[in-house]
Write a protein that holds these residues in place. Structure first.
Motif, PDB file in Angstrom:
ATOM      1  N   ALA A  85      22.469  74.937  62.428  1.00 51.80           N
ATOM      2  CA  ALA A  85      22.151  75.831  63.555  1.00 51.80           C
ATOM      3  C   ALA A  85      20.888  75.370  64.284  1.00 51.80           C
ATOM      4  CB  ALA A  85      21.984  77.265  63.062  1.00 51.80           C
ATOM      5  N   ARG A  86      19.874  74.911  63.527  1.00 54.53           N
ATOM      6  CA  ARG A  86      18.643  74.415  64.174  1.00 54.53           C
ATOM      7  C   ARG A  86      18.937  73.175  65.018  1.00 54.53           C
ATOM      8  NH1 ARG A  86      16.392  75.769  59.317  1.00 54.53           N
ATOM      9  NH2 ARG A  86      16.434  73.619  58.561  1.00 54.53           N
ATOM     10  N   LEU A  87      19.741  72.266  64.469  1.00 54.51           N
ATOM     11  CA  LEU A  87      20.099  71.067  65.230  1.00 54.51           C
ATOM     12  C   LEU A  87      20.861  71.453  66.495  1.00 54.51           C
ATOM     13  CD1 LEU A  87      20.246  68.000  65.561  1.00 54.51           C
ATOM     14  CD2 LEU A  87      22.295  68.031  64.117  1.00 54.51           C
ATOM     15  N   ALA A  88      21.790  72.392  66.376  1.00 56.00           N
ATOM     16  CA  ALA A  88      22.552  72.840  67.554  1.00 56.00           C
ATOM     17  C   ALA A  88      21.615  73.454  68.595  1.00 56.00           C
ATOM     18  CB  ALA A  88      23.622  73.849  67.140  1.00 56.00           C
ATOM     19  N   GLN A  89      20.646  74.249  68.148  1.00 57.20           N
ATOM     20  CA  GLN A  89      19.694  74.865  69.084  1.00 57.20           C
ATOM     21  C   GLN A  89      18.866  73.802  69.795  1.00 57.20           C
ATOM     22  OE1 GLN A  89      19.459  77.958  70.115  1.00 57.20           O
ATOM     23  NE2 GLN A  89      17.786  77.431  71.468  1.00 57.20           N
ATOM     24  N   GLN A  90      18.441  72.774  69.066  1.00 61.02           N
ATOM     25  CA  GLN A  90      17.660  71.698  69.683  1.00 61.02           C
ATOM     26  C   GLN A  90      18.500  70.964  70.733  1.00 61.02           C
ATOM     27  OE1 GLN A  90      16.652  69.590  66.119  1.00 61.02           O
ATOM     28  NE2 GLN A  90      14.785  70.756  65.774  1.00 61.02           N
ATOM     29  N   VAL A  91      19.768  70.741  70.438  1.00 57.01           N
ATOM     30  CA  VAL A  91      20.645  70.069  71.401  1.00 57.01           C
ATOM     31  C   VAL A  91      20.888  70.970  72.608  1.00 57.01           C
ATOM     32  CG1 VAL A  91      22.966  69.138  71.787  1.00 57.01           C
ATOM     33  CG2 VAL A  91      21.705  68.537  69.710  1.00 57.01           C
ATOM     34  N   HIS A  92      21.108  72.284  72.363  1.00 68.90           N
ATOM     35  CA  HIS A  92      21.285  73.219  73.488  1.00 68.90           C
ATOM     36  C   HIS A  92      20.063  73.201  74.402  1.00 68.90           C
ATOM     37  CE1 HIS A  92      25.119  75.141  72.680  1.00 68.90           C
ATOM     38  NE2 HIS A  92      24.808  75.138  71.403  1.00 68.90           N
ATOM     39  N   GLN A  93      18.880  73.215  73.808  1.00 66.01           N
ATOM     40  CA  GLN A  93      17.655  73.179  74.618  1.00 66.01           C
ATOM     41  C   GLN A  93      17.553  71.863  75.387  1.00 66.01           C
ATOM     42  OE1 GLN A  93      14.644  73.979  71.684  1.00 66.01           O
ATOM     43  NE2 GLN A  93      14.934  76.194  71.805  1.00 66.01           N
ATOM     44  N   ALA A  94      17.964  70.776  74.766  1.00 71.12           N
ATOM     45  CA  ALA A  94      17.904  69.472  75.426  1.00 71.12           C
ATOM     46  C   ALA A  94      18.893  69.381  76.585  1.00 71.12           C
ATOM     47  CB  ALA A  94      18.183  68.351  74.421  1.00 71.12           C
TER      48      ALA A  94
END
Length: 134
Positions: free
Chosen positions: A51-60
């Motif tokens: 979930a953290r990785l997905a959030q970082q990608v969403h922000q990117a």
């Protein structure tokens, strides 16, 4: 093309997380077993690393995501097994036994190409090995 390059650079920056260890939890029919259009294996995310990785990608990807309507869906860590052309009744799946732990060491960025009345088409934009980018 310039926007794609910027998104690619931002996503590469988000992919500095380390390898993620997970396992399958169950097979799921979506939207429901009586009229499934997707079968998927859910992934365990007990420490929220996926979930953290997905959030970082969403922000990117905010640069392009802001121009798209919000889908209002919560993050669902899974691997799609099959998409069904027509809604199909599926039977219950046996429980997943013999837990198989595996590492997620690569990530790919896909663009969902949405056409009204048709299933989405996915186009791979880029792939990277986790934890090796700076």
């Amino acid at each position: 093309e310039e926007e794609v390059d910027e998104v690619r650079d931002r996503v590469h920056g988000a992919l500095v997380s380390s390898v993620i260890t997970t396992h399958f939890t169950r097979i799921v029919a979506r939207p429901r077993p009586a009229s499934a259009q997707l079968l998927a294996m859910e992934l365990a995310d007990s420490n929220s690393a996926i979930a953290r990785l997905a959030q970082q990608v969403h922000q990117a990807t905010d640069i392009v995501a802001s121009s798209r309507p919000a889908r209002g869906e919560t993050f669902w860590p899974h691997i799609t097994l099959v998409r069904l052309r027509h809604p199909t009744r599926v039977r219950r799946f046996p429980p997943i036994g013999n837990e198989h732990v595996f590492d997620i060491s690569r990530a790919s960025l896909y663009d969902s190409l949405i056409s009204p009345g048709r299933p989405p088409r996915y186009e791979a934009l880029d792939s990277a090995t986790l934890g090796t980018l700076a």
